[in-house]
Design a protein around this motif. Structure first.
Motif, PDB file in Angstrom:
ATOM      1  N   LEU A   1       1.713   2.358   6.700  1.00  0.00           N
ATOM      2  CA  LEU A   1       0.785   3.468   6.633  1.00  0.00           C
ATOM      3  C   LEU A   1       0.276   3.864   8.013  1.00  0.00           C
ATOM      4  O   LEU A   1       0.024   5.046   8.274  1.00  0.00           O
ATOM      5  CB  LEU A   1      -0.399   3.111   5.726  1.00  0.00           C
TER       6      LEU A   1
ATOM      7  N   THR B   1      -5.758   1.276   4.230  1.00  0.00           N
ATOM      8  CA  THR B   1      -5.041   1.191   2.960  1.00  0.00           C
ATOM      9  C   THR B   1      -5.861   1.789   1.833  1.00  0.00           C
ATOM     10  O   THR B   1      -5.345   2.558   1.004  1.00  0.00           O
ATOM     11  CB  THR B   1      -4.702  -0.269   2.643  1.00  0.00           C
TER      12      THR B   1
ATOM     13  N   TRP C   1      -5.849   5.573   1.935  1.00  0.00           N
ATOM     14  CA  TRP C   1      -4.611   6.139   1.429  1.00  0.00           C
ATOM     15  C   TRP C   1      -4.543   6.082  -0.099  1.00  0.00           C
ATOM     16  O   TRP C   1      -4.135   7.042  -0.754  1.00  0.00           O
ATOM     17  CB  TRP C   1      -3.411   5.406   2.039  1.00  0.00           C
TER      18      TRP C   1
ATOM     19  N   GLY D   1      -6.537   7.687   7.801  1.00  0.00           N
ATOM     20  CA  GLY D   1      -6.554   7.603   6.344  1.00  0.00           C
ATOM     21  C   GLY D   1      -7.662   8.435   5.735  1.00  0.00           C
ATOM     22  O   GLY D   1      -7.471   9.093   4.706  1.00  0.00           O
TER      23      GLY D   1
ATOM     24  N   GLN E   1       2.234  14.386   5.032  1.00  0.00           N
ATOM     25  CA  GLN E   1       1.579  13.310   4.293  1.00  0.00           C
ATOM     26  C   GLN E   1       1.223  13.757   2.878  1.00  0.00           C
ATOM     27  O   GLN E   1       1.460  13.015   1.908  1.00  0.00           O
ATOM     28  CB  GLN E   1       0.316  12.876   5.046  1.00  0.00           C
TER      29      GLN E   1
END
Length: 208
Positions: free
Chosen positions: A32, A77, A80, A109, A198
């Motif tokens: 990521l 994380t 995301w 993110g 994305q």
């Protein structure tokens, strides 16, 4: 706010389950943080995407909060997973973390999540961030990513929030000269493109 280790609040398993799990050659957070998963023909694309989509749908709010309260890998994380799952209940939390900018790398993110939510409220958060950090040419945080997300939202919403930053002599020109000196290659077009890639990645693997 001090970092809180997930095991301290009964969620010690979340790091291995969501952050360091391997859907490819490297841990998820590392994929990521890179852009390899956006490159055409990547060998692990389908498996990586499906697992991210599944986790984004099943992770609980409490698990997400445990990740957001920890260090940058966990926060990246979580952001995301929040963005992929469009967990808009976390908008205020994501916005606060972006504005505080306490740790490196996770800001990308947060910007992705706000772009995925796609509302006027998200554009306002991105504007607030740019108002605060574009004047700080001594700080290279996520100004370029926030602008890319805002440009995408302007297109979707039919608004022109980014104009006051990108106009001649605006805050973006001054900050971008600093960024170019650091070899960020942070043009508006490039940042909007990365945001689009994305979001299209997330859209392309959304659950039926």
């Amino acid at each position: 706010m001090p970092f809180q280790r997930p095991e301290e609040i009964g969620y010690g398993y979340v790091i291995e389950r969501y952050v360091t799990r391997k859907d490819s050659d490297f841990p998820r957070y590392r994929e990521l943080n890179s852009r390899r998963f956006l490159q055409p023909g990547w060998l692990h694309a389908e498996r990586f995407a499906r697992h991210v989509i599944d986790d984004a749908a099943t992770i609980t709010d409490a698990e997400l909060e445990a990740l957001l309260s920890y260090e940058w890998r966990a926060r990246l994380t979580a952001a995301w997973l929040i963005g992929v799952g469009r967990r808009e209940a976390f908008r205020e939390r994501i916005g606060s973390l972006l504005l505080d900018s306490e740790v490196c790398f996770s800001g990308k993110g947060y910007c992705f999540a706000l772009a995925r939510f796609g509302t006027h409220a998200d554009a306002e958060i991105l504007c607030a961030y740019l108002d605060r950090y574009l004047p700080r040419s001594d700080l290279v945080y996520d100004q370029h990513r926030a602008l890319g997300a805002l440009l995408r939202l302007d297109t979707q919403l039919g608004t022109h929030h980014a104009d006051r930053f990108t106009g001649p002599g605006g805050l973006w020109d001054r900050w971008d000269r600093w960024g170019q000196a650091l070899d960020l290659n942070s043009t508006c077009t490039e940042q909007r493109l990365w945001t689009d890639l994305q979001c299209e990645f997330a859209d392309g693997w959304s659950r039926p």
